[in-house]
Motif scaffolding. Structure first.
Motif, PDB file in Angstrom:
ATOM      1  N   UNK A 256      -6.572  -3.016  -1.043  1.00 22.02           N
ATOM      2  CA  UNK A 256      -5.119  -2.868  -0.978  1.00 22.02           C
ATOM      3  C   UNK A 256      -4.654  -2.271   0.343  1.00 22.02           C
ATOM      4  N   UNK A 257      -3.738  -2.935   0.987  1.00 23.44           N
ATOM      5  CA  UNK A 257      -2.991  -2.386   2.123  1.00 23.44           C
ATOM      6  C   UNK A 257      -1.548  -2.810   1.887  1.00 23.44           C
ATOM      7  N   UNK A 258      -0.592  -1.916   2.022  1.00 16.28           N
ATOM      8  CA  UNK A 258       0.795  -2.252   1.687  1.00 16.28           C
ATOM      9  C   UNK A 258       1.368  -3.412   2.495  1.00 16.28           C
ATOM     10  N   UNK A 259       0.789  -3.681   3.657  1.00 18.60           N
ATOM     11  CA  UNK A 259       1.381  -4.699   4.542  1.00 18.60           C
ATOM     12  C   UNK A 259       0.745  -6.073   4.408  1.00 18.60           C
ATOM     13  N   UNK A 260      -0.182  -6.236   3.452  1.00 12.74           N
ATOM     14  CA  UNK A 260      -0.740  -7.569   3.182  1.00 12.74           C
ATOM     15  C   UNK A 260      -0.740  -7.836   1.680  1.00 12.74           C
ATOM     16  N   UNK A 261      -0.710  -9.110   1.324  1.00 12.47           N
ATOM     17  CA  UNK A 261      -0.789  -9.489  -0.084  1.00 12.47           C
ATOM     18  C   UNK A 261      -1.239 -10.947  -0.182  1.00 12.47           C
ATOM     19  N   UNK A 262      -2.413 -11.279  -0.689  1.00 12.70           N
ATOM     20  CA  UNK A 262      -3.421 -10.324  -1.138  1.00 12.70           C
ATOM     21  C   UNK A 262      -4.134  -9.650   0.039  1.00 12.70           C
ATOM     22  N   UNK A 263      -4.813  -8.528  -0.268  1.00 12.03           N
ATOM     23  CA  UNK A 263      -5.555  -7.802   0.766  1.00 12.03           C
ATOM     24  C   UNK A 263      -7.041  -7.833   0.479  1.00 12.03           C
ATOM     25  N   UNK A 294      -3.187 -11.552   3.778  1.00 17.55           N
ATOM     26  CA  UNK A 294      -2.058 -12.397   4.160  1.00 17.55           C
ATOM     27  C   UNK A 294      -0.857 -11.490   4.403  1.00 17.55           C
ATOM     28  N   UNK A 295      -0.211 -11.689   5.519  1.00 21.01           N
ATOM     29  CA  UNK A 295       0.901 -10.805   5.904  1.00 21.01           C
ATOM     30  C   UNK A 295       1.950 -10.772   4.782  1.00 21.01           C
TER      31      UNK A 295
END
Ligand code: PHE
Length: 346
Positions: A256-263, A294-295
């Motif tokens: 998990x990183x708040x700036x990507x999805x999915x991370x 993905x951004x």
């Protein structure tokens, strides 16, 4: 005659006192004891004296000669002793010796790794850009989908810069990662874009064998129409093949990183134990080297890019880990202790 001899003695002693090298001593010897010396002139002049005077003056002159020879030997010994103590003195210079080669510097192992990575990514079409090390919290957190109260801020111990807030109420800090450059680049360029950002980052952490308050990252960002997770994985697999070699296994896991999805996070097989588990990899057989994903649509929006039209991937890799892995170094602090015995090995 006696006066003449006394005068000569005084003169010889005075001038001997100022002799500091073998060369000067030799000149002194020629002058006072050589064939054309004043002493010889006096000796020659003896023949014209009456016999009784000649005897006295002869003895006197011989005494002076012996005295000067004795002083010469003493001075010679003193000079030799001095030059043995400090070799490299002017008169022991051997001009036939070959010169000392100027010692060449070399690139720091971390710089070398950054260059190598740059070559790989630029060959895949990425452009190298650099950004500020002192950053606004807006770029470092806010625009990356980490609002003020978000717990992800706590995971990045931050060096805040004590400055009046900017006109927009932004606060200043030392960037905790290279990701703020994602936003800065998106603000300025229109897709398609492919960039990498090498640089220093700072975290307020206690120093130990795996942590230092300043380290390096390389950020990657690609934005275009129709970019998918397959592009992300393909790019990073290719990077690993070229950098670590084709036989090294690569693993992706959800993260998990708040700036990507999915991370995701990417790990490579441990170089030391080849996956069996050892001290370096914490018995897991894998070493995580980067975060990616993905951004996030909100991040694209913050960069002024329409997430309905475009998509992108991003990754952020820790640099110091890589030479650590490659060379089996067990203390990250060695990179920055400026010990040439360590640095010269790379
Ligand atoms: N910036 C993240 C870090 O420092 C790494 C990362 C970059 C993760 C880009 C995802 C995408 O931990």
């Amino acid at each position: 005659m006696k006066d003449q001899i006394n005068e000569l003695r005084k003169d010889a002693l005075n001038s001997l006192a100022s002799v500091t090298s073998r060369l000067e001593l030799d000149a002194w010897r020629v002058r006072y004891l050589g064939k054309k010396s004043c002493l010889q002139a006096v000796l020659k002049g003896l023949g014209s004296l009456p016999a009784d005077e000649r005897k006295i003056a002869g003895a006197e002159t011989n005494r002076l000669k012996n005295e000067l020879e004795c002083l010469l030997r003493e001075k010679q010994a003193a000079l030799e002793a001095a030059s043995a103590q400090s070799p490299g003195q002017q008169d022991s210079l051997d001009i036939t010796l070959p010169g000392r080669p100027a010692s060449l510097g070399r690139l720091h192992p971390v710089t070398k790794v950054l260059h190598e990575m740059g070559v790989i990514f630029t060959s895949m079409g990425f452009e190298v850009v650099e950004g500020p090390e002192v950053e606004w919290d807006y770029y470092n957190f806010e625009a990356l989908n980490i609002p003020k109260e978000h717990p992800a801020r706590d995971s990045m111990q931050t060096f805040w810069v004590d400055m009046p807030t900017g006109e927009k109420g932004w606060e200043m800090l030392l960037r905790t990662h290279t990701s703020p450059m994602q936003i800065r680049v998106m603000e300025k360029q229109t897709p398609p874009l492919r960039i990498i950002v090498p640089g220093r980052v700072f975290r307020y952490e206690a120093t130990d064998t795996t942590h230092i308050p300043m380290f390096h990252q390389i950020e990657g960002l690609a934005v275009d129409k129709g970019i998918t997770m397959a592009d992300l994985k393909g790019t990073l697999y290719e990077f690993s093949r070229r950098f670590f070699g084709p036989e090294r296994k690569v693993r992706f896991r959800v993260d998990f990183f708040p700036f990507v999805e999915p991370g995701v996070d990417m790990a490579v097989e441990c170089a030391v134990c080849k996956g069996d588990g050892c001290r370096l990899c914490g018995q897991s057989g894998w070493i995580e080297i980067l975060g990616a994903g993905m951004v996030h649509p909100r991040v694209l929006e913050a960069g002024g890019i329409d997430p309905e039209e475009y998509s992108g991937f991003a990754f952020g890799m820790g640099i110091e880990r890589v030479p650590l892995l490659r060379y089996g170094i067990d203390d990250i602090r060695l990179f920055y202790s400026s010990d040439l015995r360590f640095l010269r090995q790379f």
